[in-house]
Scaffold this motif. Structure first.
Motif, PDB file in Angstrom:
ATOM      1  N   PRO A 216      69.299  54.537  64.715  1.00 45.65           N
ATOM      2  CA  PRO A 216      69.322  54.214  63.279  1.00 45.65           C
ATOM      3  C   PRO A 216      69.814  55.410  62.473  1.00 45.65           C
ATOM      4  CG  PRO A 216      67.258  53.503  64.285  1.00 45.65           C
ATOM      5  CD  PRO A 216      67.973  54.328  65.323  1.00 45.65           C
ATOM      6  N   ILE A 217      70.611  55.134  61.463  1.00 47.45           N
ATOM      7  CA  ILE A 217      71.147  56.228  60.661  1.00 47.45           C
ATOM      8  C   ILE A 217      70.165  56.608  59.558  1.00 47.45           C
ATOM      9  CG2 ILE A 217      73.526  55.497  61.108  1.00 47.45           C
ATOM     10  CD1 ILE A 217      73.583  54.582  58.129  1.00 47.45           C
ATOM     11  N   GLU A 218      70.249  57.861  59.157  1.00 46.40           N
ATOM     12  CA  GLU A 218      69.553  58.346  57.969  1.00 46.40           C
ATOM     13  C   GLU A 218      70.609  58.332  56.873  1.00 46.40           C
ATOM     14  OE1 GLU A 218      68.537  60.668  54.871  1.00 46.40           O
ATOM     15  OE2 GLU A 218      69.841  61.655  56.331  1.00 46.40           O
ATOM     16  N   PRO A 219      70.518  57.398  55.898  1.00 46.54           N
ATOM     17  CA  PRO A 219      71.657  57.127  55.013  1.00 46.54           C
ATOM     18  C   PRO A 219      72.228  58.345  54.303  1.00 46.54           C
ATOM     19  CG  PRO A 219      69.999  55.423  54.753  1.00 46.54           C
ATOM     20  CD  PRO A 219      69.389  56.489  55.619  1.00 46.54           C
ATOM     21  N   GLU A 220      71.367  59.203  53.747  1.00 50.13           N
ATOM     22  CA  GLU A 220      71.883  60.338  52.980  1.00 50.13           C
ATOM     23  C   GLU A 220      72.718  61.267  53.870  1.00 50.13           C
ATOM     24  OE1 GLU A 220      68.553  58.474  50.932  1.00 50.13           O
ATOM     25  OE2 GLU A 220      68.758  59.270  52.970  1.00 50.13           O
ATOM     26  N   GLY A 221      72.202  61.566  55.060  1.00 50.10           N
ATOM     27  CA  GLY A 221      72.953  62.440  55.965  1.00 50.10           C
ATOM     28  C   GLY A 221      74.208  61.785  56.493  1.00 50.10           C
ATOM     29  N   TYR A 222      74.092  60.505  56.867  1.00 50.95           N
ATOM     30  CA  TYR A 222      75.250  59.807  57.444  1.00 50.95           C
ATOM     31  C   TYR A 222      76.396  59.744  56.444  1.00 50.95           C
ATOM     32  CZ  TYR A 222      78.094  56.202  59.625  1.00 50.95           C
ATOM     33  OH  TYR A 222      79.142  55.510  60.178  1.00 50.95           O
TER      34      TYR A 222
END
Length: 510
Positions: A216-222
């Motif tokens: 799962p992605i971490e939206p801010e970092g991705y």
């Protein structure tokens, strides 16, 4: 004498999955004196470190470096480049494998084409590979948006070009680190070749839970990492159509692509967080002009994204995931040529006529969210298509076949019922990206796309997939297919000297 190619393999706790990789590298047809194999062990704890040391002791062209665990492949790859002595470097992951002559053929193409990058046909095993990139071989071309279709680093790179422009992998836990490396290299490559005629690299998904791309992605970092790639593109291009075509790739795939089935299944709070972060980047870096480069379904998705409406986006994702292709097929052989006629439609999307225009009729849960302009699908319908391809049951390789499609909207003045009539004609000698097919069984498959909505399925007859067999060499080479044949076709077969059965005329996919 310096080696021609240095193969660089980052390694971390692969267990037995590295066996196939090692065997394929030791079995390369390029002589060991012209090839070096560099394994960079990223702090393995499963006994792989000792095994690699034994491998290096047994083979003079194998080199091993051990480093503390970095947690990501960027640092091991950079260390491998620092160690490399070859004119070219080739990146291989520790759970993938190569065809026996892959390195030799890639190097020969680089020399013949004076290419700084050579992309050999990739076969996905549990991973998606864009078929369009390998439709045909392209030798010594300039960098074009088509090359963005596959940005994994599993390519041959001229080492001097990488060093001259300080092209390195970002280190640490970074998403899209391969995009930053490969795109940077493309901008500085004098020529790029794509070899589509046969498999070179087998890209394998062994364990989804251990694969960083599937976490799962971490939206801010991705999306900060996506922004870095967009910055790289803008730093190397001038404003205009070329830049816009490149930038649209990440909007299409890494941004709008995050709003498909997985988004529909997310809980409300994570979905809202993802949408807010994604929308901020979309509004910051893209105006509505990007929609001209999108398929119709993505234009609808883009409009909903700009409005920040999570529930309609979920409904659209569910709707797209439910679309199903319907096919009827007639398959014939004429000498060594395959002649295929397909009649296709797509269950799910419905369309209504409004004078000369045609509008998409969305499901009830989307009707309030979409404006009239969002629904006009007239031009999009004209680009509807059927992609037909062969899928190898032996190794998973796939080849697109040349196809022409005509759109029929029916005669009803109020309702448009899109039917696609597709013809394929290809010879055994050119079906593999312009080269002969290798021996084996090939399943016939199709992707039906109507106004951007699409679904892939097998072409079937009597409930079973249509499978063709390629066999023989030279004058005796040809197609075969299971099935009964008429006496006439048997006589034709005997007269032409084919060694196998022809398929039933009028085979139907249900």
């Amino acid at each position: 004498m310096a080696p021609h190619v240095s193969v660089i393999v980052p390694v971390f706790d692969p267990g037995e999955t590295i066996d196939e990789c090692i065997a394929s590298l030791l079995g390369q047809t390029m002589p060991a004196g012209r090839l070096e194999l560099i394994f960079v062990d990223d702090g393995s704890t499963d006994g792989t470190a000792e095994r690699l040391d034994a491998l290096a002791a047994a083979h003079a062209h194998v080199r091993v470096e051990h480093i503390p665990n970095s947690g990501w492949p960027g640092r091991p790859r950079n260390i491998g480049m620092d160690m490399a002595r070859g004119e070219f470097v080739y990146f291989v992951d520790n759970d993938d494998w190569l065809e026996p002559d892959a390195v030799e053929r890639l190097h020969a193409a680089a020399v013949e084409d004076a290419a700084d990058i050579v992309v050999g046909k990739v076969v996905g095993h549990g991973k998606k590979v864009p078929r369009e990139l390998f439709r045909e071989s392209v030798r010594g071309s300039a960098f074009t948006p088509r090359l963005l279709a596959l940005l994994t680093p599993h390519k041959l790179f001229r080492r001097a070009t990488l060093e001259a422009h300080d092209i390195r992998f970002p280190e640490g836990r970074r998403r899209l680190e391969d995009h930053l490396f490969v795109v940077h290299a493309y901008f500085h490559a004098r020529a790029v070749s794509v070899l589509a005629d046969r498999p070179y690299y087998h890209w394998v998904l062994r364990d989804r839970a251990r694969n960083a791309s599937y976490r799962p992605i971490e939206p801010e970092g991705y999306f900060a990492n996506v922004r870095e790639v967009l910055d790289l593109v803008e730093a190397h291009t001038e404003p205009g159509p070329f830049r816009d075509a490149l930038l649209a790739h990440w909007y299409r795939g890494k941004m709008l692509g995050r709003l498909t089935g997985g988004f529909a299944r997310r809980d409300a709070a994570p979905a809202e967080r993802l949408l807010a972060t994604l929308r901020a980047l979309a509004l910051e870096r893209y105006d509505e002009g990007v929609d001209e480069r999108l398929a119709y379904n993505l234009r609808v998705r883009s409009a909903l994204l700009r409005r920040g409406e999570a529930e309609p986006l979920r409904a659209l994702a569910r709707f797209e995931g439910a679309a199903r292709a319907r096919l009827r097929a007639r398959v014939r052989f004429e000498g060594d040529e395959l002649a295929l006629r397909l009649t296709a439609s797509l269950g799910g999307p419905e369309f209504a006529r409004d004078g000369e225009r045609v509008a998409w009729v969305p499901p009830a849960e989307l009707r309030e969210a979409l404006a009239g302009a969002d629904l006009d699908a007239t031009e999009a319908l004209r680009s509807s298509s059927v992609q037909v391809y062969l899928h190898s049951l032996r190794d998973g390789s796939e080849y697109l076949l040349p196809a022409t499609t005509a759109l029929d909207l029916g005669a009803d003045p109020g309702v448009a019922r899109p039917v696609l009539r597709t013809r394929v004609r290809t010879s055994f000698a050119t079906a593999a990206g312009g080269a002969p097919l290798t021996a084996g069984e090939w399943e016939l498959r199709a992707v039906v796309t109507v106004a951007g909505f699409s679904h892939a399925r097998s072409v079937r007859r009597n409930g079973a997939p249509v499978v063709l067999t390629a066999s023989g060499r030279g004058a005796a080479a040809g197609w075969t297919a299971a099935g009964r044949t008429s006496q006439l076709l048997r006589r034709i077969r005997a007269r032409r000297g084919l060694r196998s059965l022809l398929p039933v005329a009028g085979a139907t996919a249900r």
